[in-house]
Design an enzyme around this catalytic site. Sequence first.
Site, PDB file in Angstrom:
ATOM      1  N   LYS A 205       0.810  -1.215   0.000  1.00  0.00           N
ATOM      2  CA  LYS A 205       0.000   0.000   0.000  1.00  0.00           C
ATOM      3  C   LYS A 205       0.848   1.273   0.000  1.00  0.00           C
ATOM      4  CE  LYS A 205      -4.377  -1.934   1.297  1.00  0.00           C
ATOM      5  NZ  LYS A 205      -5.523  -1.986   2.221  1.00  0.00           N
ATOM      6  N   ARG A 245      -3.471 -10.226   4.710  1.00  0.00           N
ATOM      7  CA  ARG A 245      -3.883 -10.319   3.306  1.00  0.00           C
ATOM      8  C   ARG A 245      -2.748  -9.758   2.454  1.00  0.00           C
ATOM      9  NH1 ARG A 245      -6.179  -6.946  -0.561  1.00  0.00           N
ATOM     10  NH2 ARG A 245      -7.784  -7.865  -1.901  1.00  0.00           N
TER      11      ARG A 245
END
Length: 263
Positions: A205, A245
Site C-alpha cells: 500500500k 492479506r
Amino acid sequence: MGVVNVTPDSFSDGGRFIGFQAAMAHAKQLVADGADVLDIGGESTRPGAHPVTIDEEISRVVPLINALWNEVDVPISIDTLKPEVAEEAFKAGASVWNDVSALGYSPDSLGIAARSDADIVLMHMQGEPRTMQSSPWYEDVVAEVESYLLERAQAAVGAGIAPERIWIDPGIGFGKTLDHNLALIRATDRLASHGFPVLMAASRKRFIAALEEREGIEPAPPEDRLGGTVAVHLHALKNGAAMVRVHDVRAMKQAMRVVQALG
C-alpha cells in the site's frame, strides 16, 4: 490470505490476472506458495476507482470461484461490497465475504450475510473509493475506527450472524493518511482485544512509499514495497492479528516461518 484481483485497474496488479486462465494459474500458485485463503475480487477499490456493474463483477469472479472450488483445498473469499455479487459467489463455492463497506453498502447486505454460512470480514473505510483519499480526517483515528467496527459487528450479530463468524479489518489505506495508518497498525493489539479476529491488509500500500517520501527517498512503486509489507504484517501478527492479506504469499510465509523458528 492471498490476493487474486480479476480487475483491469487494481493499484498493484490490475490487468495481470483479468483473463480466466491467468487468474486460475495465479490462484493455484498462491496456494502452492502457502496461502490459507484465496481472496477473489472483481472490482478495484483503489483510491480514485470507479464502480463496475453487478453483472460485470459477477462475470469476472463467479466462473473463477466455481473452478477454484473444485481444484483447491483452501477457503475462497469474495472481496465485494455488493450483496448480489456475494450471493452468487456463495453459490459458486465462496465461504468468506470480505466487505470494504462492513455490510453497509446495501440494505440487503446484512440479511444475505446472515442467511449464508460464510465468515464475514467487516472493514472500515472513510468515504468511498473514488474520493476516500481526498482529505481524510479524524479526531482520534484509533478510537473512531474501533467504535465503527464494533458497531458494525453488533449490527451483524443483531441480524443473526454468529459472533464467531465475524472478523474486523481497520482498513489500512481506505480514507487514511500516513499517520492514520501507522496509528492503526500500532493499535493492532487494542483492536484484537474485543474478541473478533483481526485481518491486517497492508500489502504494497501507498503509505509504505509515503514513509520513503517523508525521508526524501524516491518512493517505491507497488511491486517494490515487499519489505514494508512484510514488516507491517509481522508487527501485526506479533500484536494479535489473526490473518494477513498479501500479494506475495511465499515471501510472507517465509518471513513468518523464520520468526517462528527463532521463537
